[in-house]
Design a protein around this motif. Structure first.
Motif, PDB file in Angstrom:
ATOM      1  N   LEU A   1      30.338  24.794  45.463  1.00  0.00           N
ATOM      2  CA  LEU A   1      29.603  24.711  44.059  1.00  0.00           C
ATOM      3  C   LEU A   1      29.776  26.211  43.742  1.00  0.00           C
ATOM      4  N   LYS A   2      29.064  27.146  44.779  1.00  0.00           N
ATOM      5  CA  LYS A   2      29.067  28.527  44.491  1.00  0.00           C
ATOM      6  C   LYS A   2      30.541  28.981  44.046  1.00  0.00           C
ATOM      7  N   ILE A   3      31.636  28.572  44.581  1.00  0.00           N
ATOM      8  CA  ILE A   3      32.776  28.997  44.311  1.00  0.00           C
ATOM      9  C   ILE A   3      33.236  28.479  43.059  1.00  0.00           C
ATOM     10  N   PHE A   4      32.926  27.234  42.805  1.00  0.00           N
ATOM     11  CA  PHE A   4      33.260  26.662  41.418  1.00  0.00           C
ATOM     12  C   PHE A   4      32.777  27.415  40.469  1.00  0.00           C
ATOM     13  N   LEU A   5      31.394  27.729  40.559  1.00  0.00           N
ATOM     14  CA  LEU A   5      30.722  28.575  39.450  1.00  0.00           C
ATOM     15  C   LEU A   5      31.282  29.929  39.037  1.00  0.00           C
ATOM     16  N   ALA A   6      31.692  30.727  40.377  1.00  0.00           N
ATOM     17  CA  ALA A   6      32.374  31.848  40.132  1.00  0.00           C
ATOM     18  C   ALA A   6      33.591  31.883  39.379  1.00  0.00           C
ATOM     19  N   VAL A   7      34.488  30.866  39.643  1.00  0.00           N
ATOM     20  CA  VAL A   7      35.975  30.517  39.023  1.00  0.00           C
ATOM     21  C   VAL A   7      35.447  30.145  37.581  1.00  0.00           C
TER      22      VAL A   7
END
Length: 303
Positions: free
Chosen positions: A6-12
């Motif tokens: 989820l953290k990676i998704f939010l950054a993208v």
């Protein structure tokens, strides 16, 4: 799906490209790409669509964006709270009633001086209940006077103690220097409750020597028993350490068991799988400093 996904998704979603998200998170671009691909496989749909050089959220992606922000923020609050808790020293200390009355306050004071900011939570009960709480991991360590039954608990006998027979000034025994065991027959006693180490040791002694008594008081409070001795002509058997004030003011007379059958030790107890923190190790060291017992008073004997 994990918080990391989820953290990676939010950054993208924020930076619109895999490379920008990777740079922000200090990870490689293939790692970002793999995380997004795993999320899309997990939810069976696309989260982003590429328009030119940028990525834009799909309808499914927009739904995940709203929910994932809340989840990541809640996780961060939880993580911060747990990290802060880990920095805080705490000891859940169990004591039996005798120990809790005569020794635990000194123990807590010493630990607070040794570890400024420490939180010591004290629980005082009889040996049986203390043992149960240690086995349920509701206590970190305990100091008890009774016998511990479970093989899962480490028991270290350290602090010297002894039971004494005690009577008040109005009792017929007050002027005696020597008592035979037979003198105790059918005497009125103020006794600790079943489950206490003190009660257990005296009951074993009575059973071996076949001494019948009358239990006129039963209480889990040492002060109640002392008052029964002072004002109601009851006898009692309790730790010498509980009677220093009354002895100093000549309010009672104590009798020692001649064969030392009432001698015992307070024990440090903890679970065999327990990690021994610096606080627990300091507790053990301090108990060794308390191990000796001074007996510079007049007393009689039981034989």
């Amino acid at each position: 799906m994990t918080i990391r996904h989820l953290k990676i998704f939010l950054a993208v979603a924020e930076y619109k490209t895999m490379s920008a998200a990777a740079e922000k998170l200090y990870i490689s671009q293939p790692t970002v790409s793999q995380a997004i691909r795993e999320l899309e496989e997990h939810y069976h749909g696309l989260l982003f669509e590429r328009l030119g050089k940028k990525l834009y959220l799909t309808e499914m992606g927009k739904i995940l964006l709203t929910r994932s922000r809340d989840l990541v923020q809640e996780f961060q609050r939880l993580d911060d709270s747990m990290v802060e808790q880990g920095k805080k020293m705490m000891l859940r200390l169990g004591s039996t009633l005798t120990v809790g009355t005569c020794l635990t306050p000194e123990i807590i004071l010493h630990l607070e001086e040794k570890f400024p900011g420490i939180e010591v939570r004290s629980y005082v009960s009889n040996t049986q209940e203390i043992e149960e709480k240690l086995l349920k991991s509701e206590l970190d360590a305990a100091v008890v006077e009774g016998e511990v039954q479970s093989p899962d608990l480490v028991v270290l006998p350290i602090v010297e103690d002894m039971l004494v027979l005690v009577c008040g000034q109005e009792h017929a025994f007050y002027t005696e220097k020597m008592l035979l065991k037979e003198a105790l027959y059918y005497q009125k006693f103020a006794m600790r409750e079943p489950g206490s180490g003190t009660r257990q040791l005296f009951e074993e002694y009575r059973k071996v020597h076949q001494i019948p008594i009358e239990i006129s008081w039963e209480a889990n409070c040492p002060r109640t028993l002392i008052n029964a001795v002072l004002y109601n002509k009851a006898l009692s058997v309790m730790s010498f350490r509980l009677l220093k004030h009354e002895i100093r003011h000549d309010k009672i007379r104590i009798f020692l068991e001649q064969n030392k059958e009432w001698n015992r030790k307070f024990k440090l107890v903890y679970h065999r799988n327990k990690y021994l923190t610096p606080v627990i190790r300091e507790l053990e060291m301090y108990l060794h400093q308390c191990k000796k017992m001074e007996l510079s008073v007049k007393y009689g004997w039981i034989r």
